[in-house]
Design an enzyme around this catalytic site. Structure first.
Site, mmCIF file in Angstrom:
data_model
loop_
_atom_site.group_PDB
_atom_site.id
_atom_site.type_symbol
_atom_site.label_atom_id
_atom_site.label_comp_id
_atom_site.label_asym_id
_atom_site.label_seq_id
_atom_site.Cartn_x
_atom_site.Cartn_y
_atom_site.Cartn_z
ATOM 1 N N SER A 1 0.861 -1.203 0.000
ATOM 2 C CA SER A 1 0.000 0.000 0.000
ATOM 3 C C SER A 1 0.885 1.236 0.000
ATOM 4 O O SER A 1 2.051 1.177 0.414
ATOM 5 C CB SER A 1 -0.857 0.017 1.270
ATOM 6 O OG SER A 1 -1.526 1.253 1.409
ATOM 7 N N TYR B 1 -1.675 0.288 10.960
ATOM 8 C CA TYR B 1 -1.902 -0.202 9.590
ATOM 9 C C TYR B 1 -0.678 0.119 8.735
ATOM 10 O O TYR B 1 -0.187 -0.741 7.984
ATOM 11 C CB TYR B 1 -3.172 0.416 8.989
ATOM 12 C CG TYR B 1 -3.386 -0.012 7.547
ATOM 13 C CD1 TYR B 1 -3.730 -1.331 7.241
ATOM 14 C CD2 TYR B 1 -3.214 0.881 6.489
ATOM 15 C CE1 TYR B 1 -3.899 -1.737 5.919
ATOM 16 C CE2 TYR B 1 -3.383 0.489 5.166
ATOM 17 C CZ TYR B 1 -3.732 -0.824 4.885
ATOM 18 O OH TYR B 1 -3.891 -1.223 3.580
HETATM 19 P P1 NDP Z 1 -11.571 -5.823 0.743
HETATM 20 O O1 NDP Z 1 -12.039 -5.623 2.145
HETATM 21 O O2 NDP Z 1 -12.521 -5.533 -0.355
HETATM 22 O O3 NDP Z 1 -10.999 -7.313 0.574
HETATM 23 C C1 NDP Z 1 -10.147 -7.871 1.542
HETATM 24 C C2 NDP Z 1 -9.992 -9.357 1.284
HETATM 25 O O4 NDP Z 1 -9.110 -9.901 2.282
HETATM 26 C C3 NDP Z 1 -11.305 -10.097 1.384
HETATM 27 O O5 NDP Z 1 -11.371 -11.053 0.373
HETATM 28 C C4 NDP Z 1 -11.238 -10.768 2.743
HETATM 29 O O6 NDP Z 1 -11.967 -11.990 2.707
HETATM 30 C C5 NDP Z 1 -9.726 -11.047 2.857
HETATM 31 N N1 NDP Z 1 -9.314 -11.239 4.233
HETATM 32 C C6 NDP Z 1 -9.319 -10.323 5.239
HETATM 33 N N2 NDP Z 1 -8.920 -10.890 6.375
HETATM 34 C C7 NDP Z 1 -8.668 -12.198 6.104
HETATM 35 C C8 NDP Z 1 -8.243 -13.309 6.873
HETATM 36 N N3 NDP Z 1 -7.991 -13.196 8.187
HETATM 37 N N4 NDP Z 1 -8.091 -14.496 6.269
HETATM 38 C C9 NDP Z 1 -8.342 -14.620 4.958
HETATM 39 N N5 NDP Z 1 -8.745 -13.620 4.156
HETATM 40 C C10 NDP Z 1 -8.912 -12.421 4.746
HETATM 41 O O7 NDP Z 1 -10.273 -4.897 0.617
HETATM 42 P P2 NDP Z 1 -9.250 -4.654 -0.603
HETATM 43 O O8 NDP Z 1 -9.564 -5.497 -1.748
HETATM 44 O O9 NDP Z 1 -9.166 -3.201 -0.784
HETATM 45 O O10 NDP Z 1 -7.907 -5.124 0.097
HETATM 46 C C11 NDP Z 1 -7.032 -6.089 -0.461
HETATM 47 C C12 NDP Z 1 -5.614 -5.729 -0.085
HETATM 48 O O11 NDP Z 1 -5.278 -4.483 -0.667
HETATM 49 C C13 NDP Z 1 -5.362 -5.581 1.421
HETATM 50 O O12 NDP Z 1 -4.114 -6.153 1.734
HETATM 51 C C14 NDP Z 1 -5.319 -4.060 1.611
HETATM 52 O O13 NDP Z 1 -4.547 -3.706 2.730
HETATM 53 C C15 NDP Z 1 -4.680 -3.647 0.313
HETATM 54 N N6 NDP Z 1 -4.871 -2.262 -0.090
HETATM 55 C C16 NDP Z 1 -6.133 -1.728 -0.225
HETATM 56 C C17 NDP Z 1 -6.289 -0.411 -0.632
HETATM 57 C C18 NDP Z 1 -7.619 0.250 -0.715
HETATM 58 O O14 NDP Z 1 -7.668 1.508 -0.742
HETATM 59 N N7 NDP Z 1 -8.725 -0.480 -0.801
HETATM 60 C C19 NDP Z 1 -5.118 0.403 -0.982
HETATM 61 C C20 NDP Z 1 -3.853 -0.259 -0.811
HETATM 62 C C21 NDP Z 1 -3.756 -1.538 -0.405
HETATM 63 P P3 NDP Z 1 -12.866 -12.586 3.868
HETATM 64 O O15 NDP Z 1 -13.444 -11.437 4.640
HETATM 65 O O16 NDP Z 1 -13.901 -13.382 3.124
HETATM 66 O O17 NDP Z 1 -11.940 -13.438 4.644
HETATM 67 C C1 8X3 Z 2 -5.116 1.458 1.797
HETATM 68 C C2 8X3 Z 2 -4.932 2.859 1.368
HETATM 69 O O1 8X3 Z 2 -4.655 5.245 2.215
HETATM 70 O O2 8X3 Z 2 -6.317 3.868 3.297
HETATM 71 O O3 8X3 Z 2 -3.924 0.815 2.027
HETATM 72 O O4 8X3 Z 2 -3.990 3.473 3.695
HETATM 73 S S1 8X3 Z 2 -4.972 3.899 2.722
#
Ligand code: NDP
Ligand code: 8X3
Length: 257
Positions: free
Chosen positions: A143, A156
């Site tokens: 991220s 985070y």
């Molecule tokens: P979502 O919440 O849409 O998806 C998160 C996914 O992670 C879900 O499929 C969830 O599945 C899974 N997950 C969470 N905890 C667990 C666990 N303990 N075991 C297994 N699976 C888990 O978020 P994003 O798609 O945005 O996030 C995906 C990645 O991208 C993360 O690592 C996030 O930090 C990163 N990210 C996101 C950004 C954003 O702005 N959205 C920006 C930068 C990075 P389930 O709940 O079914 O287990």
């Molecule tokens: C997710 C993006 O800006 O919320 O990693 O940290 S931010």
């Protein structure tokens, strides 16, 4: 079809970036191991991919925080699913935005256990196979929070700085093996992420993405696809991807009425 005969394991495939990545890799012919906790979501996605692309999927409903489960599930993969070519470590979450001195310990535990330890458990289980075959790609979803720290981001951001360090460490430790390690750092992506951060407060979550055009999961998925389809002598080691209206964690050109 650039990923024909390739097997990709995607963690966090039930939503957001992981789900979009499953679609983009499936469209290029990959067979998919889909993991997340929500079994039903994985089943729906697998059915959709079968229908649209003829994709074969293998579902592993699991919590990446449970090391014994991660290890067993990977060890017990059927023979025709064992030779993983691509690992996308995407499962992750944020919880809360409090100043550190007011932080909730449960939130800290959940973020550290998922984003850092879960990623390590999955990698530890899958990497020996890649190394034995002298081939494969690991994509870690970090991220912008792994490059900057913003108010209330404290723990985070620490977990995502850790992901960056782990990516670099993996690349050093596998150097010369044929295994490639990709670190992708997205900025603001509209997914379930903010809703999870604010424990289901959808109104507060909606505000994170209003007044500008955020990235979509598909935008990050395209970057993943690009990284995993480079020729064998190329590694996209480190990639930062923002919405055009974002310049840093805290500088976002929002037009609010
Ligand atoms: P979502 O919440 O849409 O998806 C998160 C996914 O992670 C879900 O499929 C969830 O599945 C899974 N997950 C969470 N905890 C667990 C666990 N303990 N075991 C297994 N699976 C888990 O978020 P994003 O798609 O945005 O996030 C995906 C990645 O991208 C993360 O690592 C996030 O930090 C990163 N990210 C996101 C950004 C954003 O702005 N959205 C920006 C930068 C990075 P389930 O709940 O079914 O287990
Ligand atoms: C997710 C993006 O800006 O919320 O990693 O940290 S931010």
């Amino acid at each position: 079809m650039r990923l024909n005969n390739k097997i990709a394991l995607i963690s966090g495939a039930s939503a957001g970036i992981g789900r979009a990545t499953a679609r983009s890799l499936a469209a290029e012919g990959a067979r998919l191991i889909l993991t997340a906790r929500r079994r039903e979501r994985l089943g729906e996605l697998a059915a959709e991919l079968k229908n649209e692309f003829g994709t074969d999927s293998f579902l592993i409903p699991l919590d990446v925080r449970v090391q014994s489960d991660v290890e067993q599930q990977i060890k017990n993969l059927p023979a025709d699913w064992r030779n993983i070519d691509i690992l996308v470590n995407n499962a992750g979450l944020s919880r809360g935005l409090e100043p550190l001195q007011e932080g909730l310990i449960d939130n800290w535990e959940e973020m550290i256990d998922t984003n850092v330890k879960g990623l390590l458990y999955m990698s530890r289980a899958v990497m020996p196979g890649l190394l034995a075959r002298n081939d494969g790609i690991i994509v870690n979803i970090g991220s912008i929070a792994g490059r900057e720290v913003y108010p209330g981001g404290n723990v985070y951001c620490a977990t995502k700085h850790a992901v960056k360090a782990i990516s670099d460490g993996m690349r050093i430790d596998t150097n010369g093996s044929g295994v490639r390690v990709v670190n992708i750092d997205p900025g603001l992506v509209e997914t379930e992420f903010a809703g999870v951060r604010f424990h289901g407060d959808q109104e507060r979550a909606r505000k994170v993405y209003e007044g500008y055009t955020p990235l979509r999961g598909e935008d990050v998925a395209e970057a993943v696809l690009f990284a995993v389809t480079r020729p064998k002598h190329v590694v996209i080691a480190d990639l930062l991807i923002f919405p055009a209206d974002q310049a840093s964690s805290t500088i976002v050109n929002k037009t609010l009425s």
